[in-house]
Design a protein around this motif. Structure first.
Motif: not given
Length: 379
Positions: A65-68, A88-91, A105-109
């Motif tokens: 529901k809120y992946p970001v 890892g699971l969230a990405l 952006v989140l992968t780079f973070a």
């Protein structure tokens, strides 16, 4: 077997939540293992890893529901306590749901957080710099593949449903168009003659004292007008499907049953291996003859389009009282594609024509992979 089906249906309905439970449980298991893998006993750092890990793991329950937001929490957990499994699971989930700037952006973070948490004490950053893309990129790549696969399947399913709906719409439009043209032709051809019949009959009704000669004359006019109306009706039903001109120039001449041999010869000249058996009497009604001609013509046209000259058998036989049987059968074609595009409305209009003539039509594949068109008409 019924119980197995019920269990499978239950699993399919609850599969998303089952995956959520597995994600959270697996993440918590790795967090406990990471917190207890240090020095003997529990220290402040171990409790910090455990607390932050529990928060990040429980946040995975809302990953769909809120992946970001869940990914941000996991990145913060990685940067503050060095916890890798939740990020890892969230990405993975974020890559399945969306592949856009937020994912990049989140992968780079996460990559930067991984480098900061795994830098050696001597300050050499080359090891985490080179290992980070493989560890983090693997989760993103798998998620992107799964997401792209799901999007493709949804797109193909929507395209198939849309094509099926369009095919049904074309068939319905063909039926409605056929009936609309019938109504228009009926009005144009029959309205005048039916009004004459009503006029003559009304004259006899309001003048009952007219002599026998006048009654006989009026009855003859009514009979002749009715006969002409019936002939016009047969003509309309016979040529309605063939009229494609704007001014009605295609209404004549119309084909007859005697033209079947010429139709078969034309297909043979085009390279189709046609064997025919035409045993139709010469005095067959014109309407039946035209309908038989159209059935054979449409079936041979489909052979020209979709079967590329394969062996075809044409059988036409009939007698008064038993009706006319028409069967056109072709064997399985060698080529799978069609030489010409088809709208699928030909058989729809043909079935409408046969039904209007009081007959029936069946069309479909044979057991050996060919195709058969079969019709029966009253005679």
């Amino acid at each position: 077997m019924q119980r197995l089906r019920r269990w499978y249906a239950w699993f399919i309905r609850r599969a998303p939540r089952i995956r959520d439970v597995l994600y959270v449980a697996f993440s918590l298991l790795t967090i406990v293992a990471q917190a207890s893998s240090g020095k003997p006993g529990w220290h402040t750092g171990d409790w910090m890893v455990l607390g932050v890990g529990i928060v990040a793991s429980l946040a995975l329950w809302w990953r769909r529901k809120y992946p970001v937001t869940v990914t941000v929490v996991a990145v913060v957990a990685l940067g503050s306590a060095g916890i890798f499994m939740p990020v890892g699971l969230a990405l993975l989930t974020l890559a399945i749901r969306r592949r856009d700037l937020a994912l990049a952006v989140l992968t780079f973070a996460a990559y930067v957080a991984y480098i900061l948490q795994n830098r050696p004490s001597n300050g050499d950053l080359w090891v985490p710099i080179f290992t980070g893309p493989f560890l983090i990129g693997a989760w993103v790549a798998v998620g992107a593949y799964v997401g792209a696969r799901r999007d493709l399947m949804v797109s193909l399913r929507d395209r198939a449903e849309r094509a099926e709906a369009e095919r049904e719409l074309r068939a319905e439009q063909a039926r409605l168009g056929e009936r609309a043209r019938i109504a228009q032709e009926m009005h144009d051809v029959l309205a005048h003659k039916v009004s004459l019949i009503a006029l003559h009959a009304g004259g006899l009704e309001v003048n009952p004292a007219v002599g026998p000669d006048k009654v006989e004359s009026s009855a003859g006019l009514i009979r002749e007008t009715a006969r002409q109306a019936m002939e016009d009706l047969r003509e309309v039903l016979g040529v309605l499907r063939t009229d494609v001109s704007q001014n009605g120039a295609d209404l004549a001449p119309v084909p007859r049953a005697a033209d079947l041999e010429r139709l078969v010869q034309a297909s043979r000249a085009a390279g189709v291996q046609v064997t025919s058996s035409l045993t139709l009497p010469d005095d067959v009604p014109a309407l039946v003859g035209r309908t038989v001609y159209r059935v054979v013509q449409e079936a041979l046209t489909n052979v020209h389009k979709h079967a590329r000259g394969v062996h075809t058998e044409v059988l036409v036989e009939g007698a008064p009282g038993t009706g006319v049987n028409v069967r056109v059968t072709n064997v399985r074609p060698v080529a799978a594609d069609s030489l010409l595009p088809g709208s699928g409305a030909g058989l729809v209009g043909l079935r409408e024509r046969v039904t209007l003539s009081g007959g029936r039509l069946d069309a479909g594949p044979t057991q050996d992979g060919g195709w058969r068109v079969e019709a029966w008409l009253p005679y």
